[in-house]
Every structure is written in C-alpha cells, then in structure tokens.
Motif scaffolding. Structure first.
Motif, PDB file in Angstrom:
ATOM      1  N   HIS A  34      17.471  -4.899  17.199  1.00 45.36           N
ATOM      2  CA  HIS A  34      16.601  -5.829  16.468  1.00 45.36           C
ATOM      3  C   HIS A  34      17.032  -7.291  16.639  1.00 45.36           C
ATOM      4  O   HIS A  34      16.216  -8.200  16.571  1.00 45.36           O
ATOM      5  CB  HIS A  34      16.540  -5.448  14.987  1.00 45.36           C
ATOM      6  CG  HIS A  34      17.899  -5.464  14.331  1.00 45.36           C
ATOM      7  ND1 HIS A  34      18.861  -4.512  14.589  1.00 45.36           N
ATOM      8  CD2 HIS A  34      18.458  -6.329  13.464  1.00 45.36           C
ATOM      9  CE1 HIS A  34      19.956  -4.800  13.897  1.00 45.36           C
ATOM     10  NE2 HIS A  34      19.742  -5.887  13.205  1.00 45.36           N
ATOM     11  N   GLU A  37      15.955  -8.259  20.438  1.00 42.96           N
ATOM     12  CA  GLU A  37      14.540  -8.040  20.766  1.00 42.96           C
ATOM     13  C   GLU A  37      13.790  -9.343  21.074  1.00 42.96           C
ATOM     14  O   GLU A  37      13.119  -9.467  22.090  1.00 42.96           O
ATOM     15  CB  GLU A  37      13.869  -7.381  19.556  1.00 42.96           C
ATOM     16  CG  GLU A  37      13.025  -6.202  19.893  1.00 42.96           C
ATOM     17  CD  GLU A  37      12.694  -5.404  18.630  1.00 42.96           C
ATOM     18  OE1 GLU A  37      12.902  -5.916  17.499  1.00 42.96           O
ATOM     19  OE2 GLU A  37      12.228  -4.277  18.795  1.00 42.96           O
ATOM     20  N   ARG A  38      13.960 -10.320  20.192  1.00 37.29           N
ATOM     21  CA  ARG A  38      13.155 -11.535  20.358  1.00 37.29           C
ATOM     22  C   ARG A  38      13.586 -12.364  21.562  1.00 37.29           C
ATOM     23  O   ARG A  38      12.875 -13.251  22.003  1.00 37.29           O
ATOM     24  CB  ARG A  38      13.156 -12.370  19.080  1.00 37.29           C
ATOM     25  CG  ARG A  38      14.480 -12.965  18.726  1.00 37.29           C
ATOM     26  CD  ARG A  38      14.438 -13.464  17.289  1.00 37.29           C
ATOM     27  NE  ARG A  38      15.741 -13.810  16.790  1.00 37.29           N
ATOM     28  CZ  ARG A  38      16.169 -15.047  16.641  1.00 37.29           C
ATOM     29  NH1 ARG A  38      15.389 -16.059  16.940  1.00 37.29           N
ATOM     30  NH2 ARG A  38      17.373 -15.277  16.168  1.00 37.29           N
TER      31      ARG A  38
END
Ligand code: KG4
Ligand code: ZN
Length: 335
Positions: A34, A37-38
C-alpha cells in the motif's frame, strides 16, 4: 531445534519460526504494498523505513504465534542479499541483536537460494541433483544443483527480470502494483494466441533470457491500437503477453533439465505464483518425464519461512556468520 527467519530484502517485512528445519510454526508478513502502490514501484527509502517500524512487533508476534520465546532460539537466519541495501540492513541489525542477546547461531543466507528452499518446506529435505528456475521481481535464472548449497548458473536474463516485465506492463495498462497477480487474473479471461508478441531468445541455443524487447513490443501494440482508434482488449493483451513469457520459460527449463540429465525441476520466486506458468510447466514437465515441484502460493512470494528453512540447514552443517557480516545487494549464488 528452533530457527527464527528474518527477510527484509525488498518490500515485505517477514518473520517466521521453523522447527527442525522444515516445520513452520509461524510465518508472518507485514506487507508494504500500500505504501509503494502510488509510486508504481518499490521506493527504497520508504521500504527501509517501513521495515524499521514493522520488524520488532513482527518478531514478537511470530514468536508468540509459534509459542516460543527468544530464549528457545537455536539459530537466527537472515537474508543478506541480493536486495535493497537499506532494507536488508534493517533485517540484519535485528538478526544480529537477537543472536547476540540470546547466544543463538547467526546465519546469513542468500535470498535466491531461499526461494529454492521454499520447495523443501513442502517436500522435505533436498535430494539433488535438480535444475531450479528462479523467477522473481529482480531475477530470472536457471541453476543446476548437484548437491545442496552448490549452484551452477546455467543461464539468466540479460536485461529485465520476468517479474519486472509483469510489473512494467501492468503499469502501462493501468493495472496497479504489483502487476503480476493483476495480469495473471486478467489473462484468465483472454486468448493467449490473440496477439503474437516476440519470444526473445527462444531456441537461441543457450539458457539465457531477454525480456526488455517484449515490454517494448507491448508498448508499440498499445500505441498502434490507440492511433487506429481501437479499444484495447485487455484480457487478450494480458494473456498474449503472459504466454510469450511462459513459452520461453518452459522451453528453457525443459532444455536445462535435458542438458543436465536431472529428473526433478524446482520452481521458486514470486513469478512462480503465476497460474499459467505453474500449469504449463507441470503438464509439459511431466510429459517430458520430469518431476516438477513448486511451493504453495504464499511460499512463492517473499517470506521468512524459506529463509529459516535454508538457515537451519546451513547451521546444521556448521555454517556461521560473524557479527561484522554486511548486506550484499548483489550477492551471487555460491558455486
Ligand atoms: O520473489 P518476489 O516476491 O520478490 C522478489 O524477490 O523480487 O517476486 C515478486 C514479483 C513481482 O514482480 C510480482 O509482480 C511477481 O513476483 N508476481 C507474479 C505473480 N505474483 C507475483 N507474476 C506473475 N504472476 C503472478 N501471479
Ligand atoms: Zn524474492
């Protein structure tokens, strides 16, 4: 004999407790997916910081789940490479601290050898010779093992690793990170023969791989379709891309087994979680008279149970690491 395994080479903080080398008492992972991810990929500094935050509570939890305490540990096994240096150092500092405080043996191990040893958690102690196909986010290689801990690299990728190709193509198609599982799922709905992508180095006569051209071919196809005003058929694209990778992996693995005369092929690394690769290597390996082993899905991707299993075997034959051992981001498999 209780072994604590610690793995922090990339973006998973992983701790496991393994008894007598092969019985998994706990196998925990604090995933950082998480956080990365970006960015569409693993950011080394972010990974190292997240390992620092996760490692101590995860060690406590792994011991508690296994029902043992620090004082019960005989061996502490830790990944020393290959991997991201800042990430590796966190696991190694934790391992050294535990070994120093408890008197347990410290054993630094190679992450890639760990991926091969994940198979022995299922099938028991090794009985070489083998050929191993190691396919992960950072590596794609074929290795001949004539005895445990002895590796002859038969061939490897000259550019991108297979997992890297999955991740880059998934990013291009907007499927998120990591890309392998998403492409695998999408490919199940598609036709693997829909688009003919290049199979670089298939039948090249050696056991090396090249994957960067495939990624470029996918990019070219996407641009062409868009320029022609056609919608992309993502399942067909995913299935055709995946098939191009799997074709070469299967061909080269069978050829490696043939050349070396081994009867058993071991698969290891995150890309071995790919359903098409598993299915085809199993079917075509068996048709060629080979036994094909692969770990269950959770032991294909990075985990510490495989590190503990390998570390316990190395400790049993007297291997020890000194406390001044450093991380080795480029660590090679030992011949
Ligand atoms: O072994 P691993 O967990 O980490 C490294 O040592 O690199 O491998 C991670 C790689 C990623 O590139 C990920 O996309 C790929 O394994 N992967 C897959 C699948 N699951 C994970 N690739 C194809 N199909 C999958 N189902
Ligand atoms: Zn790995």
């Amino acid at each position: 004999m209780i072994t604590l395994g610690i793995e922090t080479s990339c973006d998973e903080t992983a701790v496991a407790v393994v008894e007598d080398g092969f019985t998994v008492r706990s196998n925990l992972i604090a995933s950082q997916v998480h956080l990365h991810e970006r960015f569409g990929g693993v950011v080394p500094e972010v990974a190292a910081r997240a390992h620092v935050e996760a490692i101590n509570p995860l060690m406590e939890e792994a011991l508690a789940t296994a029902g043992v305490g620090f004082g019960d540990l005989d061996t502490v096994a830790v990944t020393v490479g290959p991997g991201l240096v800042g990430a590796l150092l966190v696991g190694m500092a934790a391992a050294k601290a535990v070994a120093l405080a408890t008197g347990a043996a410290l054993v630094g191990v190679n992450h890639l050898e760990g991926h091969v040893w994940a198979n022995f958690l299922v099938h028991g102690p090794p009985e070489p010779p083998y050929v191993a196909l190691i396919v992960s986010g950072g590596h794609t290689m074929l290795v001949h093992m004539t005895e445990a801990h002895h590796h002859e690299v038969l061939g490897q990728t000259l550019d991108d690793a297979a997992g890297e190709a999955f991740d880059k193509v998934a990013r291009l198609l907007g499927l998120g990170f990591p890309g392998g599982p998403a492409l695998d799922r999408m490919a199940r709905e598609g036709d693997p023969a829909a688009i003919r992508f290049p199979r670089a180095m298939e039948g090249s006569g050696d056991l090396d791989f090249s994957l960067s051209g495939l990624k470029t071919a996918v990019l070219r196809h996407v641009k062409q379709e868009r320029a022609a005003g056609r919608d992309l058929h993502l399942p067909d694209l995913a299935a055709s891309f995946q098939e191009a990778i799997v074709d070469v992996q299967v061909q080269k693995t069978l050829e490696a087994a043939d050349r070396t005369g081994v009867g058993t092929v071991l698969l290891g690394g995150g890309v071995v979680a790919n359903s098409r690769l598993r299915e085809r290597l199993q079917a075509e390996g068996e048709a060629a008279g080979l036994t094909v082993w692969f770990p269950p899905l959770d032991l294909c991707t990075d985990n510490a149970a495989m590190i503990a299993c390998l570390g316990a075997a190395r400790a049993a034959r007297g291997d020890r690491s000194m406390f001044d051992i450093g991380a080795d981001p480029q660590l090679r498999l030992t011949p």
